[in-house]
Design an enzyme around this catalytic site. Sequence first.
Site, PDB file in Angstrom:
ATOM      1  N   GLU A  24       8.503  -1.163   4.692  1.00  0.00           N
ATOM      2  CA  GLU A  24       9.255   0.082   4.528  1.00  0.00           C
ATOM      3  C   GLU A  24      10.198   0.298   5.707  1.00  0.00           C
ATOM      4  O   GLU A  24      10.021  -0.265   6.772  1.00  0.00           O
ATOM      5  CB  GLU A  24       8.296   1.267   4.392  1.00  0.00           C
ATOM      6  CG  GLU A  24       7.342   1.174   3.199  1.00  0.00           C
ATOM      7  CD  GLU A  24       8.029   1.249   1.847  1.00  0.00           C
ATOM      8  OE1 GLU A  24       9.204   1.667   1.776  1.00  0.00           O
ATOM      9  OE2 GLU A  24       7.385   0.872   0.837  1.00  0.00           O
TER      10      GLU A  24
ATOM     11  N   ALA B  39       0.784  -1.241   0.000  1.00  0.00           N
ATOM     12  CA  ALA B  39       0.000   0.000   0.000  1.00  0.00           C
ATOM     13  C   ALA B  39       0.813   1.288   0.000  1.00  0.00           C
ATOM     14  O   ALA B  39       0.255   2.374   0.000  1.00  0.00           O
ATOM     15  CB  ALA B  39      -0.903   0.019   1.235  1.00  0.00           C
TER      16      ALA B  39
ATOM     17  N   ASP C  34       6.771  -8.066   6.686  1.00  0.00           N
ATOM     18  CA  ASP C  34       6.746  -8.992   5.556  1.00  0.00           C
ATOM     19  C   ASP C  34       5.355  -9.606   5.330  1.00  0.00           C
ATOM     20  O   ASP C  34       4.931 -10.503   6.063  1.00  0.00           O
ATOM     21  CB  ASP C  34       7.782 -10.097   5.804  1.00  0.00           C
ATOM     22  CG  ASP C  34       7.858 -11.054   4.628  1.00  0.00           C
ATOM     23  OD1 ASP C  34       7.282 -10.746   3.561  1.00  0.00           O
ATOM     24  OD2 ASP C  34       8.501 -12.111   4.782  1.00  0.00           O
ATOM     25  N   ALA C  35       4.685  -9.126   4.292  1.00  0.00           N
ATOM     26  CA  ALA C  35       3.321  -9.590   3.989  1.00  0.00           C
ATOM     27  C   ALA C  35       3.284 -11.076   3.640  1.00  0.00           C
ATOM     28  O   ALA C  35       2.229 -11.704   3.710  1.00  0.00           O
ATOM     29  CB  ALA C  35       2.753  -8.785   2.824  1.00  0.00           C
TER      30      ALA C  35
ATOM     31  N   ALA D  50       5.165  -5.875  -5.032  1.00  0.00           N
ATOM     32  CA  ALA D  50       6.257  -6.091  -5.993  1.00  0.00           C
ATOM     33  C   ALA D  50       7.484  -6.295  -5.122  1.00  0.00           C
ATOM     34  O   ALA D  50       7.941  -5.363  -4.464  1.00  0.00           O
ATOM     35  CB  ALA D  50       6.423  -4.895  -6.912  1.00  0.00           C
TER      36      ALA D  50
ATOM     37  N   TYR E  60       9.304  -9.270 -20.505  1.00  0.00           N
ATOM     38  CA  TYR E  60       8.172  -9.178 -19.580  1.00  0.00           C
ATOM     39  C   TYR E  60       7.157 -10.313 -19.770  1.00  0.00           C
ATOM     40  O   TYR E  60       7.218 -11.317 -19.079  1.00  0.00           O
ATOM     41  CB  TYR E  60       7.507  -7.788 -19.626  1.00  0.00           C
ATOM     42  CG  TYR E  60       6.800  -7.520 -18.320  1.00  0.00           C
ATOM     43  CD1 TYR E  60       7.388  -6.776 -17.308  1.00  0.00           C
ATOM     44  CD2 TYR E  60       5.565  -8.116 -18.053  1.00  0.00           C
ATOM     45  CE1 TYR E  60       6.756  -6.622 -16.070  1.00  0.00           C
ATOM     46  CE2 TYR E  60       4.934  -7.961 -16.829  1.00  0.00           C
ATOM     47  CZ  TYR E  60       5.531  -7.206 -15.846  1.00  0.00           C
ATOM     48  OH  TYR E  60       4.904  -7.059 -14.629  1.00  0.00           O
TER      49      TYR E  60
HETATM   50  P1  NAI Z   1       6.097  -0.625  -6.094  1.00  0.00           P
HETATM   51  O1  NAI Z   1       7.511  -1.057  -5.969  1.00  0.00           O
HETATM   52  O2  NAI Z   1       5.814   0.820  -6.254  1.00  0.00           O
HETATM   53  O3  NAI Z   1       5.264  -1.125  -4.799  1.00  0.00           O
HETATM   54  C1  NAI Z   1       5.483  -2.338  -4.176  1.00  0.00           C
HETATM   55  C2  NAI Z   1       4.756  -2.400  -2.844  1.00  0.00           C
HETATM   56  O4  NAI Z   1       4.976  -3.706  -2.270  1.00  0.00           O
HETATM   57  C3  NAI Z   1       5.244  -1.401  -1.795  1.00  0.00           C
HETATM   58  O5  NAI Z   1       4.141  -0.934  -1.036  1.00  0.00           O
HETATM   59  C4  NAI Z   1       6.163  -2.243  -0.894  1.00  0.00           C
HETATM   60  O6  NAI Z   1       6.290  -1.771   0.430  1.00  0.00           O
HETATM   61  C5  NAI Z   1       5.404  -3.550  -0.921  1.00  0.00           C
HETATM   62  N1  NAI Z   1       6.216  -4.719  -0.560  1.00  0.00           N
HETATM   63  C6  NAI Z   1       7.297  -5.230  -1.201  1.00  0.00           C
HETATM   64  N2  NAI Z   1       7.723  -6.341  -0.556  1.00  0.00           N
HETATM   65  C7  NAI Z   1       6.909  -6.533   0.509  1.00  0.00           C
HETATM   66  C8  NAI Z   1       6.805  -7.515   1.534  1.00  0.00           C
HETATM   67  N3  NAI Z   1       7.635  -8.553   1.609  1.00  0.00           N
HETATM   68  N4  NAI Z   1       5.835  -7.358   2.476  1.00  0.00           N
HETATM   69  C9  NAI Z   1       4.977  -6.308   2.433  1.00  0.00           C
HETATM   70  N5  NAI Z   1       5.005  -5.372   1.456  1.00  0.00           N
HETATM   71  C10 NAI Z   1       5.943  -5.488   0.513  1.00  0.00           C
HETATM   72  O7  NAI Z   1       5.482  -1.500  -7.258  1.00  0.00           O
HETATM   73  P2  NAI Z   1       4.375  -1.252  -8.387  1.00  0.00           P
HETATM   74  O8  NAI Z   1       5.069  -0.945  -9.654  1.00  0.00           O
HETATM   75  O9  NAI Z   1       3.287  -0.382  -7.912  1.00  0.00           O
HETATM   76  O10 NAI Z   1       3.830  -2.748  -8.555  1.00  0.00           O
HETATM   77  C11 NAI Z   1       2.650  -3.232  -7.958  1.00  0.00           C
HETATM   78  C12 NAI Z   1       2.003  -4.230  -8.905  1.00  0.00           C
HETATM   79  O11 NAI Z   1       1.661  -3.552 -10.122  1.00  0.00           O
HETATM   80  C13 NAI Z   1       2.930  -5.388  -9.300  1.00  0.00           C
HETATM   81  O12 NAI Z   1       2.163  -6.572  -9.389  1.00  0.00           O
HETATM   82  C14 NAI Z   1       3.396  -4.982 -10.691  1.00  0.00           C
HETATM   83  O13 NAI Z   1       3.765  -6.079 -11.487  1.00  0.00           O
HETATM   84  C15 NAI Z   1       2.132  -4.311 -11.217  1.00  0.00           C
HETATM   85  N6  NAI Z   1       2.332  -3.420 -12.387  1.00  0.00           N
HETATM   86  C16 NAI Z   1       3.303  -2.453 -12.402  1.00  0.00           C
HETATM   87  C17 NAI Z   1       3.485  -1.683 -13.540  1.00  0.00           C
HETATM   88  C18 NAI Z   1       4.536  -0.612 -13.614  1.00  0.00           C
HETATM   89  O14 NAI Z   1       4.800  -0.091 -14.710  1.00  0.00           O
HETATM   90  N7  NAI Z   1       5.155  -0.243 -12.509  1.00  0.00           N
HETATM   91  C19 NAI Z   1       2.637  -1.855 -14.741  1.00  0.00           C
HETATM   92  C20 NAI Z   1       1.586  -2.806 -14.571  1.00  0.00           C
HETATM   93  C21 NAI Z   1       1.471  -3.586 -13.444  1.00  0.00           C
END
Ligand code: NAI
Length: 397
Positions: free
Chosen positions: A78, A52, A114-115, A143, A238
């Site tokens: 975080e 989130a 860790d989720a 992610a 990808y």
């Molecule tokens: P991001 O890196 O901005 O966010 C990742 C989130 O996951 C953060 O809130 C982080 O704290 C959390 N996180 C990571 N490891 C964790 C853990 N072990 N426990 C709890 N929280 C954890 O990533 P983004 O880009 O928003 O990606 C989210 C989804 O969107 C992914 O499934 C990605 O494949 C998808 N997506 C992303 C695109 C892009 O261009 N960035 C395009 C289309 C889909």
Amino acid sequence: MAKQVVSPRVRGFVCITAHPEGCAAHVREQIAYVKSRPAIKNGPKNVLVIGASTGYGLASRISAAFGAGANTFGVYFERPAANGKTASAGWYNTAAFEAEARKAGLYAASANGDAFSSAMKTAVIERLKKEMPQIDLVVYSLAAPRRTDPVSGETYSSVLKPVGSPYTSKNLNTDKKVVDEVTMQPATDAEIAATVKVMGGEDWKLWMDALEEAGLLAQGCQSVAYSYVGPQLTWPIYKDGSIGQAKKDLYAAAKAIDAQLKTLRGRAFVSVNKAVVTQASSAIPVVPLYISILFKIMKAKGIHEDCIEQIQRLFEDQMYNSGMLKYDDVGLVHIDDWEMREDVQKEVFEIWPKINTENLEELSDFAGYQSGFLKLFGFGLPGVDYSAEVETEVPIA
Ligand code: NAI
């Protein structure tokens, strides 16, 4: 108290500092966008967002809270500020979001850790039982680079590699501003399996099972996870690469969760989103060059979107108001439709073979990519005095 002047310190595709006031301004900018839109009708009331704190998950939380007036609970991983180091951007984003949400009279709370672990699921569920039962939307937006299996205790690391054969492509070294070529060796079977373990659908299903068992899911509950498909030029790395195999597993999980939620007259699905600059996407080879070209074209056509515009459109046009999801023939929902428009992709396709280090700025919006990247860490926001000392130890209430 730890006041200091905070400047960006970029190392490869991460920035190791984050600006607390800049991150807060970025969150407020997204809130203002959502408030500028008509209120969402038939929107969610109690929303759990897993992942989130940044990117698409944060945008989902903001649209739910400020577009639909929802209570939200966020799960993320975080780093708080310590020993003179700033907190991570997601920490500051969350502090700002929750302060704004409470100011608006909305419940907003979160859990940092860790989720993927069973302990986190149990702790979150115990709190939700007391503070936010009857969840009607679960957003799964993790992610992560690695995951420890909660049963076996084994840790898996995901890779971003092609599958089957090596892949050579143009690539942008965002640090050095150089367009070069990369050759990526194919992932081994073990690496593919590990990527599926981390970024596939297993953990999403575990969350939904645990929430259901605890009786926390409301009638009509929806759940959504995000994916990317993109144009053919990114497929080897990808859609058809190791991450693409994990996404196939996510699609299978969506079907299983959809069947599970049918008993509550709810639904689960995967939304295919547009390529945007996030901490996750900046780590993928080839993608930053593609995004830089894409931004130039979409901005020129007046159809540029970031996470918040994307999620707001998903909520407004598909999930709520009418509530009509527009599934494709394999059961995916798309908000990447503008990115994938024929005229947009035709222009990308024309620029791709021509682009090089010398004409990078002319043929792409690399400046936009860079400023988008810095913005993720709270840098370059209007109205923030970056020369002033700021308090970096910001609590999340
Ligand atoms: P991001 O890196 O901005 O966010 C990742 C989130 O996951 C953060 O809130 C982080 O704290 C959390 N996180 C990571 N490891 C964790 C853990 N072990 N426990 C709890 N929280 C954890 O990533 P983004 O880009 O928003 O990606 C989210 C989804 O969107 C992914 O499934 C990605 O494949 C998808 N997506 C992303 C695109 C892009 O261009 N960035 C395009 C289309 C889909």
